[in-house]
Design a protein around this motif. Structure first.
Motif, PDB file in Angstrom:
ATOM      1  N   THR A  96       0.832  -1.213   0.000  1.00  0.00           N
ATOM      2  CA  THR A  96       0.000   0.000   0.000  1.00  0.00           C
ATOM      3  C   THR A  96       0.863   1.258   0.000  1.00  0.00           C
ATOM      4  O   THR A  96       0.590   2.225  -0.705  1.00  0.00           O
ATOM      5  CB  THR A  96      -0.924   0.001   1.230  1.00  0.00           C
ATOM      6  OG1 THR A  96      -1.741  -1.189   1.211  1.00  0.00           O
ATOM      7  CG2 THR A  96      -1.829   1.225   1.223  1.00  0.00           C
ATOM      8  N   GLU A  97       1.930   1.228   0.801  1.00  0.00           N
ATOM      9  CA  GLU A  97       2.826   2.375   0.850  1.00  0.00           C
ATOM     10  C   GLU A  97       3.519   2.583  -0.497  1.00  0.00           C
ATOM     11  O   GLU A  97       3.682   3.718  -0.958  1.00  0.00           O
ATOM     12  CB  GLU A  97       3.853   2.179   1.964  1.00  0.00           C
ATOM     13  CG  GLU A  97       3.243   2.240   3.366  1.00  0.00           C
ATOM     14  CD  GLU A  97       4.260   1.933   4.445  1.00  0.00           C
ATOM     15  OE1 GLU A  97       5.408   1.575   4.091  1.00  0.00           O
ATOM     16  OE2 GLU A  97       3.904   2.032   5.635  1.00  0.00           O
ATOM     17  N   ARG A  98       3.960   1.469  -1.109  1.00  0.00           N
ATOM     18  CA  ARG A  98       4.611   1.595  -2.425  1.00  0.00           C
ATOM     19  C   ARG A  98       3.646   2.135  -3.465  1.00  0.00           C
ATOM     20  O   ARG A  98       4.022   2.919  -4.341  1.00  0.00           O
ATOM     21  CB  ARG A  98       5.172   0.229  -2.862  1.00  0.00           C
ATOM     22  CG  ARG A  98       6.421  -0.196  -2.111  1.00  0.00           C
ATOM     23  CD  ARG A  98       7.152  -1.304  -2.856  1.00  0.00           C
ATOM     24  NE  ARG A  98       6.315  -2.501  -2.975  1.00  0.00           N
ATOM     25  CZ  ARG A  98       6.289  -3.477  -2.082  1.00  0.00           C
ATOM     26  NH1 ARG A  98       7.050  -3.398  -0.996  1.00  0.00           N
ATOM     27  NH2 ARG A  98       5.525  -4.525  -2.269  1.00  0.00           N
ATOM     28  N   LEU A  99       2.369   1.703  -3.391  1.00  0.00           N
ATOM     29  CA  LEU A  99       1.371   2.213  -4.319  1.00  0.00           C
ATOM     30  C   LEU A  99       1.183   3.720  -4.139  1.00  0.00           C
ATOM     31  O   LEU A  99       1.079   4.485  -5.109  1.00  0.00           O
ATOM     32  CB  LEU A  99       0.045   1.485  -4.109  1.00  0.00           C
ATOM     33  CG  LEU A  99      -1.121   1.914  -5.023  1.00  0.00           C
ATOM     34  CD1 LEU A  99      -0.763   1.679  -6.484  1.00  0.00           C
ATOM     35  CD2 LEU A  99      -2.390   1.166  -4.655  1.00  0.00           C
ATOM     36  N   GLY A 100       1.128   4.169  -2.865  1.00  0.00           N
ATOM     37  CA  GLY A 100       1.006   5.607  -2.612  1.00  0.00           C
ATOM     38  C   GLY A 100       2.200   6.370  -3.139  1.00  0.00           C
ATOM     39  O   GLY A 100       2.059   7.459  -3.718  1.00  0.00           O
ATOM     40  N   GLU A 101       3.405   5.795  -2.947  1.00  0.00           N
ATOM     41  CA  GLU A 101       4.610   6.452  -3.451  1.00  0.00           C
ATOM     42  C   GLU A 101       4.591   6.528  -4.979  1.00  0.00           C
ATOM     43  O   GLU A 101       4.980   7.543  -5.566  1.00  0.00           O
ATOM     44  CB  GLU A 101       5.846   5.677  -2.968  1.00  0.00           C
ATOM     45  CG  GLU A 101       7.175   6.277  -3.400  1.00  0.00           C
ATOM     46  CD  GLU A 101       7.419   7.641  -2.791  1.00  0.00           C
ATOM     47  OE1 GLU A 101       8.210   8.401  -3.367  1.00  0.00           O
ATOM     48  OE2 GLU A 101       6.817   7.944  -1.735  1.00  0.00           O
TER      49      GLU A 101
ATOM     50  N   SER B 250       1.939   6.672  -6.835  1.00  0.00           N
ATOM     51  CA  SER B 250       0.960   7.696  -7.198  1.00  0.00           C
ATOM     52  C   SER B 250       1.564   9.093  -7.081  1.00  0.00           C
ATOM     53  O   SER B 250       1.355   9.945  -7.939  1.00  0.00           O
ATOM     54  CB  SER B 250      -0.282   7.581  -6.302  1.00  0.00           C
ATOM     55  OG  SER B 250      -0.906   6.320  -6.467  1.00  0.00           O
ATOM     56  N   ARG B 251       2.324   9.311  -6.007  1.00  0.00           N
ATOM     57  CA  ARG B 251       2.967  10.623  -5.850  1.00  0.00           C
ATOM     58  C   ARG B 251       3.973  10.886  -6.957  1.00  0.00           C
ATOM     59  O   ARG B 251       4.064  12.000  -7.481  1.00  0.00           O
ATOM     60  CB  ARG B 251       3.639  10.694  -4.474  1.00  0.00           C
ATOM     61  CG  ARG B 251       2.660  10.856  -3.315  1.00  0.00           C
ATOM     62  CD  ARG B 251       3.388  11.206  -2.035  1.00  0.00           C
ATOM     63  NE  ARG B 251       4.229  10.100  -1.582  1.00  0.00           N
ATOM     64  CZ  ARG B 251       3.812   9.132  -0.786  1.00  0.00           C
ATOM     65  NH1 ARG B 251       2.556   9.103  -0.366  1.00  0.00           N
ATOM     66  NH2 ARG B 251       4.637   8.171  -0.398  1.00  0.00           N
ATOM     67  N   ARG B 252       4.725   9.864  -7.331  1.00  0.00           N
ATOM     68  CA  ARG B 252       5.692  10.049  -8.418  1.00  0.00           C
ATOM     69  C   ARG B 252       4.979  10.342  -9.742  1.00  0.00           C
ATOM     70  O   ARG B 252       5.446  11.166 -10.539  1.00  0.00           O
ATOM     71  CB  ARG B 252       6.553   8.793  -8.565  1.00  0.00           C
ATOM     72  CG  ARG B 252       7.529   8.593  -7.406  1.00  0.00           C
ATOM     73  CD  ARG B 252       8.335   7.319  -7.590  1.00  0.00           C
ATOM     74  NE  ARG B 252       9.280   7.119  -6.485  1.00  0.00           N
ATOM     75  CZ  ARG B 252      10.055   6.053  -6.364  1.00  0.00           C
ATOM     76  NH1 ARG B 252       9.992   5.074  -7.274  1.00  0.00           N
ATOM     77  NH2 ARG B 252      10.893   5.948  -5.334  1.00  0.00           N
ATOM     78  N   LEU B 253       3.851   9.662  -9.968  1.00  0.00           N
ATOM     79  CA  LEU B 253       3.083   9.920 -11.183  1.00  0.00           C
ATOM     80  C   LEU B 253       2.571  11.349 -11.210  1.00  0.00           C
ATOM     81  O   LEU B 253       2.616  12.026 -12.248  1.00  0.00           O
ATOM     82  CB  LEU B 253       1.920   8.928 -11.274  1.00  0.00           C
ATOM     83  CG  LEU B 253       1.019   9.048 -12.516  1.00  0.00           C
ATOM     84  CD1 LEU B 253       1.836   8.809 -13.779  1.00  0.00           C
ATOM     85  CD2 LEU B 253      -0.132   8.053 -12.437  1.00  0.00           C
ATOM     86  N   GLU B 254       2.093  11.831 -10.065  1.00  0.00           N
ATOM     87  CA  GLU B 254       1.616  13.216  -9.993  1.00  0.00           C
ATOM     88  C   GLU B 254       2.753  14.208 -10.203  1.00  0.00           C
ATOM     89  O   GLU B 254       2.587  15.237 -10.863  1.00  0.00           O
ATOM     90  CB  GLU B 254       0.936  13.457  -8.644  1.00  0.00           C
ATOM     91  CG  GLU B 254      -0.389  12.711  -8.514  1.00  0.00           C
ATOM     92  CD  GLU B 254      -0.930  12.728  -7.092  1.00  0.00           C
ATOM     93  OE1 GLU B 254      -0.199  13.186  -6.189  1.00  0.00           O
ATOM     94  OE2 GLU B 254      -2.082  12.280  -6.891  1.00  0.00           O
ATOM     95  N   ASP B 255       3.939  13.893  -9.662  1.00  0.00           N
ATOM     96  CA  ASP B 255       5.095  14.762  -9.893  1.00  0.00           C
ATOM     97  C   ASP B 255       5.471  14.786 -11.369  1.00  0.00           C
ATOM     98  O   ASP B 255       5.826  15.838 -11.911  1.00  0.00           O
ATOM     99  CB  ASP B 255       6.291  14.271  -9.061  1.00  0.00           C
ATOM    100  CG  ASP B 255       6.083  14.487  -7.565  1.00  0.00           C
ATOM    101  OD1 ASP B 255       5.240  15.334  -7.215  1.00  0.00           O
ATOM    102  OD2 ASP B 255       6.742  13.800  -6.765  1.00  0.00           O
ATOM    103  N   SER B 256       5.400  13.622 -12.014  1.00  0.00           N
ATOM    104  CA  SER B 256       5.696  13.569 -13.449  1.00  0.00           C
ATOM    105  C   SER B 256       4.690  14.385 -14.247  1.00  0.00           C
ATOM    106  O   SER B 256       5.047  15.088 -15.202  1.00  0.00           O
ATOM    107  CB  SER B 256       5.685  12.110 -13.932  1.00  0.00           C
ATOM    108  OG  SER B 256       6.672  11.352 -13.266  1.00  0.00           O
TER     109      SER B 256
END
Length: 232
Positions: free
Chosen positions: A139-144, A146-152
């Protein structure tokens, strides 16, 4: 309305307001909601929702102000507005996610894992413990991710804004070159006309010289004829 090098002063004021409110929202999402519970948590969520409404209002004011800004600055500010809207949408998603999860991640972990480490009477064996740990880690990796995708996505929007600015600059340079070419063509036309005029004047001067020489020769011939007649 006064303007500065980066756009209108009013737009910059809206931008400062946007930054202030978004910082407050981000603090509530990242630091307060996750650690609160009960009525205090609900009050914080409602306050964040009101601030998000305020952000939407600020974005609307920015959009209206852009219409009053000259075109050279408008394109860059429109790209910046798209970034702000994207950031606002991300905060809305983060708030919904923070409101939906348990009050505290550590408490959630303890609730899922139990007191296995401290209690010898836990009914969870090592296999179940490991599975739940892997679930939380996933779950934590999925959240991370998602954050990387939003940063991209944010980086792509920034790159788009830079590209729009470059295209606007190139367009302005192209228009300048076209105007310079038209000016040179017009000057060349004037030069051709002047050259034709000078050639015409030169021809007339040559003709006048020939006529003058012919008149002089005729006068000389008449003088010689008169003298010859008187002598003979």
């Amino acid at each position: 309305m006064s303007s500065s090098a980066g756009g209108s002063d009013l737009f910059q004021s809206y931008e400062q307001d946007f930054q202030t409110v978004t910082d407050s929202i981000r603090q509530k999402i990242d630091q307060q909601i996750s650690t609160q519970s009960g009525e205090q948590r609900k009050a914080t969520v409602r306050a964040a929702e009101r601030e998000i409404d305020e952000v939407d209002e600020i974005l609307g004011q920015m959009e209206m102000e852009i219409l009053n800004i000259p075109t050279p600055s408008r394109t860059r500010l429109q790209a910046k507005l798209r970034l702000f809207k994207s950031e606002a949408e991300k905060m809305k998603r983060d708030l919904r996610r923070a409101s939906a999860i348990a009050p505290n991640r550590a408490s959630e972990r303890d609730e899922l894992l139990g007191d296995y480490a401290n209690s010898s009477q836990s009914d969870l064996d090592a296999s179940t413990m490991d599975q739940r740990q892997r679930l939380l880690s996933g779950t934590e990796r999925l959240g991370e991710s998602s954050r990387r995708l939003e940063d991209s996505h944010r980086l792509a929007l920034e790159t788009e804004g830079i590209g729009i600015n470059i295209l606007s600059t190139l367009k302005g340079q192209r228009e300048t070159m076209l105007r310079a070419r038209d000016t040179l063509s017009e000057a060349d036309s004037y030069i051709d006309k002047a050259s034709k005029t000078l050639k015409g004047m030169a021809r007339r001067m040559a003709t006048n010289k020939m006529i003058t020489a012919a008149i002089i020769l005729i006068l000389i011939a008449l003088i010689v004829l008169v003298i010859w007649t008187k002598l003979f």
